[in-house]
Design a protein around this motif. Structure first.
Motif, PDB file in Angstrom:
ATOM      1  N   SER A 122     -44.231  21.481  48.972  1.00  0.00           N
ATOM      2  CA  SER A 122     -45.573  20.752  49.327  1.00  0.00           C
ATOM      3  C   SER A 122     -45.461  19.285  48.451  1.00  0.00           C
ATOM      4  O   SER A 122     -44.887  19.077  47.578  1.00  0.00           O
ATOM      5  CB  SER A 122     -46.587  21.407  48.764  1.00  0.00           C
ATOM      6  N   THR A 123     -46.377  18.290  49.106  1.00  0.00           N
ATOM      7  CA  THR A 123     -46.472  16.867  48.541  1.00  0.00           C
ATOM      8  C   THR A 123     -48.031  16.625  48.510  1.00  0.00           C
ATOM      9  O   THR A 123     -48.393  16.768  49.743  1.00  0.00           O
ATOM     10  CB  THR A 123     -45.675  16.029  49.604  1.00  0.00           C
ATOM     11  N   ASP A 124     -48.531  16.479  47.495  1.00  0.00           N
ATOM     12  CA  ASP A 124     -49.899  16.221  47.306  1.00  0.00           C
ATOM     13  C   ASP A 124     -50.036  14.750  48.038  1.00  0.00           C
ATOM     14  O   ASP A 124     -49.277  13.743  47.662  1.00  0.00           O
ATOM     15  CB  ASP A 124     -50.281  16.090  45.926  1.00  0.00           C
ATOM     16  N   PHE A 128     -52.619  17.907  51.593  1.00  0.00           N
ATOM     17  CA  PHE A 128     -50.994  17.940  51.446  1.00  0.00           C
ATOM     18  C   PHE A 128     -50.232  18.206  52.371  1.00  0.00           C
ATOM     19  O   PHE A 128     -50.686  18.441  53.621  1.00  0.00           O
ATOM     20  CB  PHE A 128     -50.772  18.935  50.283  1.00  0.00           C
ATOM     21  N   ASP A 129     -48.919  17.629  52.534  1.00  0.00           N
ATOM     22  CA  ASP A 129     -47.860  17.907  53.318  1.00  0.00           C
ATOM     23  C   ASP A 129     -47.125  19.164  53.058  1.00  0.00           C
ATOM     24  O   ASP A 129     -46.664  19.124  51.990  1.00  0.00           O
ATOM     25  CB  ASP A 129     -46.932  16.650  53.716  1.00  0.00           C
ATOM     26  N   ARG A 183     -49.713  18.694  58.232  1.00  0.00           N
ATOM     27  CA  ARG A 183     -50.408  18.190  56.991  1.00  0.00           C
ATOM     28  C   ARG A 183     -51.612  19.092  57.082  1.00  0.00           C
ATOM     29  O   ARG A 183     -52.017  19.474  58.066  1.00  0.00           O
ATOM     30  CB  ARG A 183     -51.115  16.918  57.672  1.00  0.00           C
ATOM     31  N   THR A 206     -54.719  20.202  43.192  1.00  0.00           N
ATOM     32  CA  THR A 206     -53.421  20.015  43.398  1.00  0.00           C
ATOM     33  C   THR A 206     -52.866  21.490  44.208  1.00  0.00           C
ATOM     34  O   THR A 206     -53.548  22.460  44.038  1.00  0.00           O
ATOM     35  CB  THR A 206     -52.674  19.966  42.064  1.00  0.00           C
TER      36      THR A 206
END
Length: 141
Positions: free
Chosen positions: A61-63, A78-79, A118, A133
């Motif tokens: 995951s990417t915030d 997040f992605d 997303r 987060t």
């Protein structure tokens, strides 16, 4: 002293031996350079292979950011990247100004044909959250 005997050159000449040694490369040192270089190339190839194989099929995951919806709710954006066709559950944590946890939500993301999705997860909080987060994500069996 002039005698008629032929002049015989000695078998060992230290000056000639030193000149020959300087003219040819040291084979032992060259061998170690070749072996050392080969070892480094093999080690790098194995490291790259391990790194690629360890991340293949991983859930990450990417915030991206967050939005506050009032004092008691925050939306985490997040992605999520995972293998296609894999359902995932992520834990989203909301925190206050001193980074104390003020809300947590388990967000289930259904399987998709897209590798990256997303996601917007709304988290209810006990007090005003200033950040959020993604704590962790795991594939659902």
């Amino acid at each position: 002293m002039t005698s008629g005997a032929p002049h015989i050159e000695p078998d060992w000449d230290p000056a000639r031996e030193e000149a020959e040694a300087e003219a040819r490369p040291d084979r032992g040192r060259l061998l170690w350079w070749v072996l050392g270089s080969a070892f480094v190339v093999v080690a790098m190839a194995m490291t790259i292979w391990y790194g690629v194989s360890a991340t293949r099929g991983a859930v990450t995951s990417t915030d991206i950011g967050f939005e506050r919806n009032g004092d008691l709710e925050i939306v985490m954006i997040f992605d999520l990247t995972r293998p296609t066709g894999t359902a995932v559950t992520c834990t989203v944590t909301a925190m206050d100004g001193s980074y104390a946890r003020v809300g947590t939500k388990r967000q289930t993301v259904p399987a998709s044909e897209e590798a990256t999705t997303r996601v917007r997860a709304a988290v209810r909080t006990t007090t005003t959250a200033v950040t959020a987060t993604v704590a962790d994500c795991a594939a659902v069996d």
